[in-house]
Scaffold this motif. Structure first.
Motif, PDB file in Angstrom:
ATOM      1  N   ALA A 108      19.594   5.875  -8.161  1.00 27.11           N
ATOM      2  CA  ALA A 108      20.869   6.364  -8.684  1.00 27.11           C
ATOM      3  C   ALA A 108      21.110   7.828  -8.355  1.00 27.11           C
ATOM      4  CB  ALA A 108      20.918   6.157 -10.197  1.00 27.11           C
ATOM      5  N   THR A 109      20.074   8.527  -7.902  1.00 26.54           N
ATOM      6  CA  THR A 109      20.288   9.946  -7.559  1.00 26.54           C
ATOM      7  C   THR A 109      20.759  10.104  -6.116  1.00 26.54           C
ATOM      8  OG1 THR A 109      17.945  10.027  -7.091  1.00 26.54           O
ATOM      9  CG2 THR A 109      18.648  10.928  -9.190  1.00 26.54           C
ATOM     10  N   TYR A 110      20.782   9.011  -5.364  1.00 26.09           N
ATOM     11  CA  TYR A 110      21.158   9.112  -3.949  1.00 26.09           C
ATOM     12  C   TYR A 110      22.557   8.568  -3.711  1.00 26.09           C
ATOM     13  CZ  TYR A 110      16.294  10.245  -3.288  1.00 26.09           C
ATOM     14  OH  TYR A 110      15.079  10.851  -3.360  1.00 26.09           O
ATOM     15  N   ARG A 111      23.206   9.104  -2.695  1.00 22.03           N
ATOM     16  CA  ARG A 111      24.566   8.668  -2.367  1.00 22.03           C
ATOM     17  C   ARG A 111      24.659   8.396  -0.868  1.00 22.03           C
ATOM     18  NH1 ARG A 111      24.139   8.696  -6.818  1.00 22.03           N
ATOM     19  NH2 ARG A 111      25.245   9.761  -8.472  1.00 22.03           N
ATOM     20  N   LEU A 191      34.507   3.109 -11.317  1.00 17.51           N
ATOM     21  CA  LEU A 191      35.566   3.268 -10.329  1.00 17.51           C
ATOM     22  C   LEU A 191      35.898   4.745 -10.142  1.00 17.51           C
ATOM     23  CD1 LEU A 191      37.055   1.185  -8.689  1.00 17.51           C
ATOM     24  CD2 LEU A 191      38.858   1.154 -10.393  1.00 17.51           C
ATOM     25  N   ALA A 192      35.853   5.466 -11.264  1.00 22.55           N
ATOM     26  CA  ALA A 192      36.178   6.895 -11.206  1.00 22.55           C
ATOM     27  C   ALA A 192      35.118   7.665 -10.418  1.00 22.55           C
ATOM     28  CB  ALA A 192      36.299   7.454 -12.624  1.00 22.55           C
ATOM     29  N   ILE A 193      33.880   7.180 -10.484  1.00 25.41           N
ATOM     30  CA  ILE A 193      32.799   7.849  -9.751  1.00 25.41           C
ATOM     31  C   ILE A 193      33.125   7.905  -8.274  1.00 25.41           C
ATOM     32  CG2 ILE A 193      30.370   7.615  -9.054  1.00 25.41           C
ATOM     33  CD1 ILE A 193      29.826   6.464 -11.824  1.00 25.41           C
ATOM     34  N   GLY A 204      31.722  14.021 -19.620  1.00 25.55           N
ATOM     35  CA  GLY A 204      30.647  13.786 -20.576  1.00 25.55           C
ATOM     36  C   GLY A 204      29.867  12.508 -20.357  1.00 25.55           C
ATOM     37  N   THR A 205      29.981  11.931 -19.160  1.00 24.80           N
ATOM     38  CA  THR A 205      29.252  10.702 -18.888  1.00 24.80           C
ATOM     39  C   THR A 205      28.134  10.983 -17.893  1.00 24.80           C
ATOM     40  OG1 THR A 205      31.391   9.681 -18.969  1.00 24.80           O
ATOM     41  CG2 THR A 205      29.562   8.274 -18.299  1.00 24.80           C
ATOM     42  N   SER A 206      27.073  10.258 -18.000  1.00 21.30           N
ATOM     43  CA  SER A 206      26.007  10.393 -17.024  1.00 21.30           C
ATOM     44  C   SER A 206      26.269   9.456 -15.854  1.00 21.30           C
ATOM     45  CB  SER A 206      24.660  10.069 -17.651  1.00 21.30           C
ATOM     46  OG  SER A 206      23.713   9.866 -16.637  1.00 21.30           O
ATOM     47  N   VAL A 207      26.578  10.029 -14.712  1.00 24.85           N
ATOM     48  CA  VAL A 207      26.850   9.230 -13.523  1.00 24.85           C
ATOM     49  C   VAL A 207      25.604   8.422 -13.142  1.00 24.85           C
ATOM     50  CG1 VAL A 207      27.342   9.374 -11.058  1.00 24.85           C
ATOM     51  CG2 VAL A 207      28.641  10.751 -12.662  1.00 24.85           C
ATOM     52  N   ARG A 208      24.444   9.049 -13.281  1.00 24.94           N
ATOM     53  CA  ARG A 208      23.191   8.385 -12.936  1.00 24.94           C
ATOM     54  C   ARG A 208      23.008   7.111 -13.736  1.00 24.94           C
ATOM     55  NH1 ARG A 208      17.599  11.588 -12.506  1.00 24.94           N
ATOM     56  NH2 ARG A 208      16.879   9.460 -12.348  1.00 24.94           N
ATOM     57  N   THR A 209      23.247   7.207 -15.043  1.00 26.51           N
ATOM     58  CA  THR A 209      23.074   6.027 -15.892  1.00 26.51           C
ATOM     59  C   THR A 209      24.046   4.924 -15.477  1.00 26.51           C
ATOM     60  OG1 THR A 209      22.607   7.595 -17.632  1.00 26.51           O
ATOM     61  CG2 THR A 209      22.839   5.291 -18.279  1.00 26.51           C
ATOM     62  N   GLU A 210      25.291   5.360 -15.239  1.00 26.45           N
ATOM     63  CA  GLU A 210      26.300   4.367 -14.850  1.00 26.45           C
ATOM     64  C   GLU A 210      25.861   3.624 -13.598  1.00 26.45           C
ATOM     65  OE1 GLU A 210      28.753   3.436 -16.601  1.00 26.45           O
ATOM     66  OE2 GLU A 210      28.367   5.011 -18.077  1.00 26.45           O
ATOM     67  N   ILE A 211      25.404   4.382 -12.620  1.00 27.00           N
ATOM     68  CA  ILE A 211      25.028   3.764 -11.351  1.00 27.00           C
ATOM     69  C   ILE A 211      23.795   2.884 -11.537  1.00 27.00           C
ATOM     70  CG2 ILE A 211      24.143   4.240  -9.029  1.00 27.00           C
ATOM     71  CD1 ILE A 211      26.086   6.534  -8.876  1.00 27.00           C
ATOM     72  N   ALA A 212      22.840   3.365 -12.338  1.00 29.38           N
ATOM     73  CA  ALA A 212      21.638   2.567 -12.567  1.00 29.38           C
ATOM     74  C   ALA A 212      22.000   1.242 -13.219  1.00 29.38           C
ATOM     75  CB  ALA A 212      20.653   3.341 -13.432  1.00 29.38           C
ATOM     76  N   VAL A 213      22.908   1.293 -14.205  1.00 32.08           N
ATOM     77  CA  VAL A 213      23.305   0.054 -14.885  1.00 32.08           C
ATOM     78  C   VAL A 213      23.991  -0.886 -13.897  1.00 32.08           C
ATOM     79  CG1 VAL A 213      24.857  -0.910 -16.612  1.00 32.08           C
ATOM     80  CG2 VAL A 213      23.436   1.072 -17.184  1.00 32.08           C
ATOM     81  N   THR A 214      24.913  -0.332 -13.110  1.00 33.23           N
ATOM     82  CA  THR A 214      25.602  -1.159 -12.123  1.00 33.23           C
ATOM     83  C   THR A 214      24.593  -1.787 -11.162  1.00 33.23           C
ATOM     84  OG1 THR A 214      27.336   0.496 -12.217  1.00 33.23           O
ATOM     85  CG2 THR A 214      27.552  -1.191 -10.525  1.00 33.23           C
ATOM     86  N   TYR A 215      23.595  -0.982 -10.769  1.00 33.84           N
ATOM     87  CA  TYR A 215      22.581  -1.469  -9.836  1.00 33.84           C
ATOM     88  C   TYR A 215      21.835  -2.664 -10.422  1.00 33.84           C
ATOM     89  CZ  TYR A 215      18.654  -1.325  -6.567  1.00 33.84           C
ATOM     90  OH  TYR A 215      17.722  -1.651  -5.629  1.00 33.84           O
TER      91      TYR A 215
END
Lengths: 319, 443
Positions: A108-111, A191-193, A204-215
């Motif tokens: 989740a830390t990589y793009r 989607l906003a990411i 105020g959201t953790s992008v990392r968490t969002e991506i990890a959950v999606t993953y």
């Protein structure tokens, strides 16, 4: 009228979709039913790619979970003798879920290209490992016995039909859940990411968490897809984790776009049909005909087949 | 719309309808005539790494044979009936590339959509393992014509699936026998094989056979470059450094060509006796680039070794193939011929039993079980795997360039009867090797 074609209620849409799929299944010839089963199970994996695509990430290694699902169920079938498709699916979910929970936060830390390459390398590690393990049949893989359904042991057309029905139920339920996720706060943040990651963080959201959950959601879809494919084909081999397999899922995702979930399964069916017929009618140049088809689709529908399905929906949103 | 226009439309529609009916009728007649054809799905590599070496030559050989058979009377008896028992053969070629998953789908399409009467194919061992359960499920008569893995009938048993070629254990057992009988110095052996099931199994079979036949042989190194690597600089250095008496390899296709071309100038062939388990199929392409004195197997008495034996069937295949494609046939067309001729024998045996009707899959399977027939590669006998797996004679030779004809030849050819290099029924190949070949009958 559009309300009727695109019911706003997700359970209603799911019920409708399932009803249509079941009726279609009853009249499909055997070969088409098998093709649909395969297309839907691969569609599940592509759905995972689509989930990540919404956040602007391309996973080039979704074959990892496809393979984990297939081997988890295949090995359990061979070693312990489990052949119940429900139990196998559960195993596939657990196995792919565990792996995704381990790697998700890391990835989740990589793009961009780094995310794509890392996912790709993970799946190729699995491919290499399985190829070396002669206990598991090495590159030749191993056979999986025909699935059973809660004590029901169908044969012939009944087997194909049961598996098709099971697959339809799975894709409708999972598709419904994913749609719910997409429409939820979390889904909209994903989607906003894609648009502006920094802003999302400031909100105020953790992008990392969002991506990890999606993953993880994507991985579980891949795992189930692998279980169904393995059971339908009756054979699993390391090719499931090979990068060309993953590439195919990315292609289906591009073909379908990320606007519509039914489009993913439709895209997968279209690809299977084109491949199946081009292979038969152009045995020497089927790859080329497939390539030309893909080119045409990309040129005509740059946003995917889903853009066709969701076009009529857009004016409504503006009201 | 004016009434005149409307009338025209009706007329046009009616004409179209009539035309459609006529076409449908024609198709109906076609279907009736289809009784006289026997549809075979032929699956082999038409693209990818194994196409040039195996798939294309096999399909070329198959197309050639099907044309000859459809003409009728070209082949010597018992193959002189046209087609299969009078039915014209219609072949549907399918590309094998794309992996086992795709092949299972294509197999289902052939059986369920194209309604083929039999499927004949598969070079890749992975495909050969994946197809049989599906074939049995669909009750589709299937012949595996090329693939090597012994696992198919050693680990499973199938009703509708047959393999008309011996499995790969024979190749390496024969190589070891050749080492022994010709007294080739083999105190140290080294191997270079592709890192996948075929390469790993070939090496294991060879080492096991050598430990029985030439017990003094010691393994120096076993190299497993990945398949389709194409570059063998490092491996060749390693092989030269260990300087083993014998270097074994089951490389094939472009990999084998690359290896020979790269190892030649570095003198590997002078330092070590190189033995290629399946090497014959690159000889037409390599020509005099293939060094002299290389021990060559052809996965059966195929290619040059069969030509030296000169049976009428071999000569027919050889001359027809050379005339058609301008190159001599290697193992792939031989294996395709033995598959198609086996199918022909099965169809005709079944028709003799059922009163001349087109046989069902059950009748074909009954006729094929335990069958035997003559092929350009010798006598094929379905004796393993409850009559579903063939054994066949094998031959190993040594290369020698013939300046006079400008062609590569094989010399010092040793022929092995099928029972000498294939395990008896009910015994796993690798166990048979480890036990020291009990019950082997060699001429």
């Amino acid at each position: 009228m559009t309300e009727f074609i695109f019911p706003r209620s997700i359970p209603l849409a799911c019920a409708l979709a399932l009803a249509v799929l079941v009726v279609v299944g009853l009249i499909l010839p055997d070969w088409a039913m098998f093709l649909a089963t395969m297309a839907f199970s691969k569609g599940m994996v592509a759905l995972g790619v689509v989930c990540l695509m919404r956040s602007g990430l391309v996973s080039f290694g979704q074959g990892l979970y496809y393979c984990i699902g297939a081997y988890a169920s295949g090995l359990m079938a061979t070693w312990i003798g489990i052949s119940d498709i429900f139990l196998m699916s559960l195993l596939g979910i657990i196995a792919s879920g565990i792996v995704a929970v381990i790697f998700g936060p890391l990835l989740a830390t990589y793009r961009g290209i780094f995310f794509a390459m890392l996912t790709l390398s993970l799946s190729m590690i699995l491919y290499g490992t399985l190829s070396k393990m002669s206990v598991l049949g090495g590159t030749d893989g191993l056979n999986v016995s025909a699935p059973t359904f809660l004590g029901y042991h169908p044969e012939g057309r009944a087997l194909g039909l049961s598996l098709y029905m099971f697959t339809c139920a799975v894709i409708v339920v999972y598709g419904g859940l994913v749609r719910t996720l997409f429409d939820s706060e979390r889904g909209l943040i994903s989607l906003a990411i894609r648009d502006n990651e920094l802003r999302v963080e400031y909100l105020g959201t953790s992008v990392r968490t969002e991506i990890a959950v999606t993953y993880i959601v994507a991985a579980i879809a891949g795992g189930i897809g692998g279980v169904i494919s393995g059971a339908a084909i009756g054979h699993v081999d390391p090719e499931y984790a090979y990068w060309t397999t993953s590439g195919e899922f990315v292609f289906v995702a591009i073909l379908s776009g990320y606007f519509s979930i039914p489009a993913v399964f439709l895209g997968s069916v279209v690809l299977e049909i084109v491949r199946s017929f081009s292979n038969l009618y152009f045995p020497n140049t089927w790859q080329m005909s497939l390539g030309i088809f893909l080119l045409i689709v990309i040129l005509l529908f740059p946003k995917g087949l889903g853009s066709l399905l969701s076009r009529s929906k857009k004016p409504e949103k503006k009201q | 719309m004016s009434s005149e226009n409307w009338k025209n439309t009706v007329k046009k529609t009616a004409t179209k309808f009539a035309a459609a009916v006529a076409i449908t009728g024609a198709i109906g007649v076609g279907a009736a005539a289809a009784q006289e054809t026997f549809k075979v799905g032929i699956v082999t590599f038409l693209s990818g790494g194994a196409a040039e070496s195996f798939g294309i030559p096999a399909w070329n050989g198959g197309e050639l044979l099907i044309n000859l058979l459809n003409q009728g009377g070209v082949l010597p008896p018992p193959y002189d009936q046209p087609g299969f028992g009078g039915m014209m053969i219609e072949a549907i070629p399918v590309d094998e590339s794309g992996g086992a998953t795709k092949q299972v789908q294509e197999f289902r399409n052939l059986v369920q959509r194209e309604n083929v009467d039999a499927v004949l194919g598969y070079v890749s061992s992975g495909d050969c393992l994946a197809i049989p359960p599906v074939a049995d499920e669909l009750k589709a008569f299937t012949i595996l014509y090329d693939c090597g893995t012994p696992r198919v009938f050693e680990e499973g048993s199938y009703e509708y699936v047959f393999r008309t070629a011996a499995h790969a254990a024979m190749d390496n057992i024969s190589l070891a026998r050749y080492m022994e009988s010709r007294g080739i110095e083999a105190n140290t052996i080294a191997g270079i094989n592709q890192d996948y099931a075929w390469g790993q199994d070939s090496w294991a079979d060879f080492v096991a056979s050598m430990s029985v036949l030439v017990p003094d042989a010691e393994v120096e190194t076993a190299l497993f470059p990945k398949i389709f690597a194409g570059q063998y600089g490092t491996e060749i250095s390693a092989l030269i450094r260990v300087n083993a008496d014998v270097v074994h390899s089951s490389l094939w296709g472009g990999d084998l060509q690359a290896f020979v071309l790269q190892a030649g100038p570095r003198g590997l062939f002078e330092r070590s006796q190189v033995a290629l388990a399946a090497g014959d199929h690159v000889m037409p392409q390599l020509g005099n680039k293939m060094p002299d004195g290389v021990i060559i197997g052809a996965r059966g008495m195929n290619g040059l070794a069969a030509r030296a034996n000169a049976s009428p069937l071999t000569n027919l295949l050889w001359e027809a193939y050379e005339e058609e494609y301008g190159v001599f046939p290697v193992q792939a067309p031989f294996r395709m011929w033995q598959g198609i001729l086996g199918l022909k024998v099965a169809v005709e045996t079944a028709m003799a039993a059922n009163g001349g009707n087109k046989p069902t899959a059950e009748e074909l399977a009954a006729a094929m079980t335990g069958q035997e027939w003559e092929a350009p590669s010798g006598l094929i006998q379905m004796v393993l795997g409850n009559g579903h797996q063939a054994i066949q004679p094998n031959a190993i030779g040594t290369t020698k360039w013939d300046d006079a004809t400008g062609q590569m030849t094989l010399v010092d050819i040793e022929y092995y009867s099928a029972t000498c290099v294939n395990p008896p029924a009910g015994v796993k190949a690798i166990d048979w090797i480890h036990d020291g070949f009990p019950g082997a009958v060699c001429d």
